[in-house]
Scaffold this motif. Sequence first.
Motif, PDB file in Angstrom:
ATOM      1  N   LYS A  91      -6.992  -5.442   0.414  1.00  0.00           N
ATOM      2  CA  LYS A  91      -7.047  -5.058   1.839  1.00  0.00           C
ATOM      3  C   LYS A  91      -6.952  -3.551   2.070  1.00  0.00           C
ATOM      4  O   LYS A  91      -7.777  -2.967   2.730  1.00  0.00           O
ATOM      5  CB  LYS A  91      -5.941  -5.774   2.612  1.00  0.00           C
ATOM      6  N   GLY A  92      -5.946  -2.928   1.472  1.00  0.00           N
ATOM      7  CA  GLY A  92      -5.697  -1.531   1.820  1.00  0.00           C
ATOM      8  C   GLY A  92      -6.177  -0.550   0.770  1.00  0.00           C
ATOM      9  O   GLY A  92      -6.917  -0.908  -0.151  1.00  0.00           O
ATOM     10  N   ASN A  93      -5.756   0.709   0.936  1.00  0.00           N
ATOM     11  CA  ASN A  93      -6.073   1.714  -0.076  1.00  0.00           C
ATOM     12  C   ASN A  93      -5.110   1.563  -1.256  1.00  0.00           C
ATOM     13  O   ASN A  93      -4.250   0.688  -1.267  1.00  0.00           O
ATOM     14  CB  ASN A  93      -6.022   3.117   0.535  1.00  0.00           C
ATOM     15  N   GLU A  95      -2.594   3.361  -2.350  1.00  0.00           N
ATOM     16  CA  GLU A  95      -1.166   3.569  -2.085  1.00  0.00           C
ATOM     17  C   GLU A  95      -0.551   2.364  -1.357  1.00  0.00           C
ATOM     18  O   GLU A  95       0.515   1.875  -1.726  1.00  0.00           O
ATOM     19  CB  GLU A  95      -0.993   4.846  -1.258  1.00  0.00           C
ATOM     20  N   GLN A  96      -1.252   1.891  -0.313  1.00  0.00           N
ATOM     21  CA  GLN A  96      -0.745   0.713   0.418  1.00  0.00           C
ATOM     22  C   GLN A  96      -0.670  -0.496  -0.504  1.00  0.00           C
ATOM     23  O   GLN A  96       0.294  -1.263  -0.482  1.00  0.00           O
ATOM     24  CB  GLN A  96      -1.674   0.387   1.597  1.00  0.00           C
ATOM     25  N   THR A  97      -1.687  -0.645  -1.341  1.00  0.00           N
ATOM     26  CA  THR A  97      -1.730  -1.804  -2.239  1.00  0.00           C
ATOM     27  C   THR A  97      -0.565  -1.788  -3.214  1.00  0.00           C
ATOM     28  O   THR A  97       0.091  -2.805  -3.432  1.00  0.00           O
ATOM     29  CB  THR A  97      -3.058  -1.822  -3.035  1.00  0.00           C
ATOM     30  N   ILE A  99       2.352  -0.313  -3.017  1.00  0.00           N
ATOM     31  CA  ILE A  99       3.652  -0.538  -2.361  1.00  0.00           C
ATOM     32  C   ILE A  99       3.849  -2.039  -2.094  1.00  0.00           C
ATOM     33  O   ILE A  99       4.918  -2.598  -2.327  1.00  0.00           O
ATOM     34  CB  ILE A  99       3.737   0.309  -1.068  1.00  0.00           C
ATOM     35  N   MET A 100       2.788  -2.695  -1.641  1.00  0.00           N
ATOM     36  CA  MET A 100       2.833  -4.134  -1.381  1.00  0.00           C
ATOM     37  C   MET A 100       3.015  -4.936  -2.672  1.00  0.00           C
ATOM     38  O   MET A 100       3.803  -5.871  -2.751  1.00  0.00           O
ATOM     39  CB  MET A 100       1.514  -4.530  -0.704  1.00  0.00           C
ATOM     40  N   LYS A 109      11.564  -2.994  -2.431  1.00  0.00           N
ATOM     41  CA  LYS A 109      10.842  -2.446  -1.284  1.00  0.00           C
ATOM     42  C   LYS A 109      10.909  -0.930  -1.364  1.00  0.00           C
ATOM     43  O   LYS A 109      11.931  -0.329  -1.054  1.00  0.00           O
ATOM     44  CB  LYS A 109      11.495  -2.939   0.018  1.00  0.00           C
ATOM     45  N   THR A 111       9.134   2.977  -0.511  1.00  0.00           N
ATOM     46  CA  THR A 111       8.309   3.591   0.539  1.00  0.00           C
ATOM     47  C   THR A 111       7.573   4.827   0.033  1.00  0.00           C
ATOM     48  O   THR A 111       6.565   5.217   0.593  1.00  0.00           O
ATOM     49  CB  THR A 111       9.181   4.003   1.751  1.00  0.00           C
ATOM     50  N   GLU A 112       8.108   5.420  -1.034  1.00  0.00           N
ATOM     51  CA  GLU A 112       7.483   6.661  -1.513  1.00  0.00           C
ATOM     52  C   GLU A 112       6.906   6.503  -2.905  1.00  0.00           C
ATOM     53  O   GLU A 112       7.601   6.084  -3.835  1.00  0.00           O
ATOM     54  CB  GLU A 112       8.524   7.781  -1.553  1.00  0.00           C
TER      55      GLU A 112
END
Length: 194
Positions: A91-93, A95-97, A99-100, A109, A111-112
């Motif tokens: 779904k995402g780029n 970085e988003q992927t 982290i998920m 969890k 964030t950075e």
Amino acid sequence: MKYGNVKNIKKELLSDNWYSLHKVTFQYQREDAEWETQIREAYDRGNGAVILLYNKKKGTVILTRQFRMPTYLNGNEDGMMIEACAGILEKGNAEQTIIMEVEEETGYKITEVQKVFESYMSPGSVTEVLYFFIGQYEDTMKVSEGGGAEDETENIEVLDMTFQKALEMIATGEIMDAKTIMLLQYAQINQLFG
Ligand SMILES: Nc1nc2c(ncn2[C@@H]2O[C@H](COP(=O)(O)OP(=O)(O)O[C@H]3O[C@H](CO)[C@@H](O)[C@H](O)[C@@H]3O)[C@@H](O)[C@H]2O)c(=O)[nH]1
Ligand SMILES: [Mg+2]
């Protein structure tokens, strides 16, 4: 003189079951300017992201352990692989992927994250580019068991081990995954643990 030109690219779909496999026929211009016909198969499973989760104070890293059928077919006796947490971009780029994926597979969890490099992993046959990250984790960031997505059959075991132990496991052959070795060596070269 032109070099490395490509023309008349024809793609034939051989398989599109889970990911896709194409037979690609094309003309390639050699250094001597002659055109030659080449055939190459290319397996497209999208791009991916991988991360080394590390805790500088504790001197530890988080890795995963899971069954990998292709390795079982090629000499890995029980098919189990120790790997840095990774996932395919859906779904995402990148970085988003990642982290998920970290939360899904390891239960942390975060964030950075910091991107360190990107790489083709098997350029002769697989189209994938893999995006490499590092990220710090703390015990307080643990929000669930991890283990993989509920609708998937990943059965991922989460390993928390010292960085030194992980380096030893490369030497003994217990860690035999390229992306994981690349990240652990990145950590060593750049002295992430001081
Ligand atoms: N049904 C089915 N499921 C599949 C198939 N191939 C993969 N899957 C499932 O698809 C999911 C993909 O999980 P991710 O966590 O997104 O990907 P990954 O397999 O960990 O991929 C990472 O490692 C690969 C190997 O090193 C990398 O190639 C990839 O980029 C990424 O880093 C897993 O649940 C896996 O079981 C298939 O042919 N059929
Ligand atoms: Mg994964």
